[in-house]
Write a protein that holds these residues in place. Sequence first.
Motif, PDB file in Angstrom:
ATOM      1  N   ILE A 114       0.843  -1.205   0.000  1.00  0.00           N
ATOM      2  CA  ILE A 114       0.000   0.000   0.000  1.00  0.00           C
ATOM      3  C   ILE A 114       0.876   1.251   0.000  1.00  0.00           C
ATOM      4  O   ILE A 114       0.641   2.207  -0.752  1.00  0.00           O
ATOM      5  CB  ILE A 114      -0.952   0.001   1.223  1.00  0.00           C
ATOM      6  CG1 ILE A 114      -2.002  -1.103   1.040  1.00  0.00           C
ATOM      7  CG2 ILE A 114      -1.627   1.361   1.386  1.00  0.00           C
ATOM      8  CD1 ILE A 114      -2.938  -1.255   2.211  1.00  0.00           C
ATOM      9  N   GLN A 142       1.679   6.655  -6.783  1.00  0.00           N
ATOM     10  CA  GLN A 142       0.514   7.456  -7.212  1.00  0.00           C
ATOM     11  C   GLN A 142       0.751   8.931  -6.971  1.00  0.00           C
ATOM     12  O   GLN A 142       0.546   9.769  -7.855  1.00  0.00           O
ATOM     13  CB  GLN A 142      -0.726   7.033  -6.436  1.00  0.00           C
ATOM     14  CG  GLN A 142      -1.515   5.965  -7.137  1.00  0.00           C
ATOM     15  CD  GLN A 142      -2.720   5.540  -6.335  1.00  0.00           C
ATOM     16  OE1 GLN A 142      -2.947   6.017  -5.233  1.00  0.00           O
ATOM     17  NE2 GLN A 142      -3.479   4.631  -6.888  1.00  0.00           N
ATOM     18  N   SER A 146       0.844   3.797  -3.104  1.00  0.00           N
ATOM     19  CA  SER A 146       0.345   5.163  -2.917  1.00  0.00           C
ATOM     20  C   SER A 146       1.465   6.162  -3.138  1.00  0.00           C
ATOM     21  O   SER A 146       1.220   7.282  -3.613  1.00  0.00           O
ATOM     22  CB  SER A 146      -0.307   5.335  -1.543  1.00  0.00           C
ATOM     23  OG  SER A 146       0.543   4.829  -0.553  1.00  0.00           O
TER      24      SER A 146
END
Length: 309
Positions: free
Chosen positions: A272, A279, A276
């Motif tokens: 995660i 991103q 992220s």
Amino acid sequence: MKLLSIIIPCYNEEENIRCFYDEFMKNRAFLQENDLDYELYYIDDGSADGTVSQVRALRTEDPKVHLISFSRNFGKEAAIYAGLSAAKGDYVAVMDADLQDPPSLLPEMYGYLQQGYDQAATRRVTRKGEPPIRSFFARCFYRLINHYSKTEIVDGARDFRLMSRPVVDAILSVSEYNRFSKGIFSWVGFKTKWLEFENIERAHGETKWSFWGLFLYALDGIVAFSTAPLSIAAVTGLVFCILAFVMILFVFVRALIFGDPTQGWPSLVCIILLVSGVQLLCIGVVGQYLAKTYLEVKKRPLYIIKEEE
Ligand code: UDP
Ligand code: MG
């Protein structure tokens, strides 16, 4: 009689104004030989020292010296544009005030223009006197931008160049707000002769570039002359999607075969965090382009002139 215009962007260069003038005058023999007239445009980029009064003093002695003074510091790129707009010459040269661009090269540069070149540009072949870490990053920057941009940015190229009128008009027609001159000079094309010279240390004062300033300038250059970071962001996104798809299949099949023991949350947290992070990075890249677009569509003037004489 043809006219040669010299544009000198100045930001806190009071000690260099006269030095530059004297050095230019020492080399003016080629002007007479070639039946050339001259004009000097000192562009004061919002200096806080005596730059303006120094130019005024020069102007009382030689009316061919002109002053354009900005209302604040707009940066060298804006100063170059203001100078190019004001210059009336058939030939126009851009030169630093600190004598790092030797006027003694002008006759040779002019010679090349007579031979049919449209512009004569200079690049320094050594980075003597520069901190090694700066040289290292500079080299990385040139490798990166030349790999990803269609416009060639020559390593060590200085803004010092002599241009013929068509080149000047072409550069003036590029009126974008985010100006990365090294790129624009090259983007307009034309037949360019490259002259090489050894790095010369500043005559007086200190460079206006900090390491961080140069780093941001490099990023500006990449954003202005390449959209590759956007493609890289998109490709990264695609790679992560494929990876995720493979992992979903793997987890699904494993759950079918072995049931669903609740395990592996540390790895989940890592994934995660990584995804992220990627991103946010990609959004940041898109944001950079958006920010530049925002500044561009505002259509603010590149500079504000306080006085001109
Ligand atoms: N300069 C300018 N505006 C600025 C910074 C610099 O007009 O905001 C001028 C400066 O006076 C000099 C030239 O641009 O004539 C080059 O600056 P500098 O010598 O600091 O850069 P370097 O030669 O180290 O690349
Ligand atoms: Mg300099």
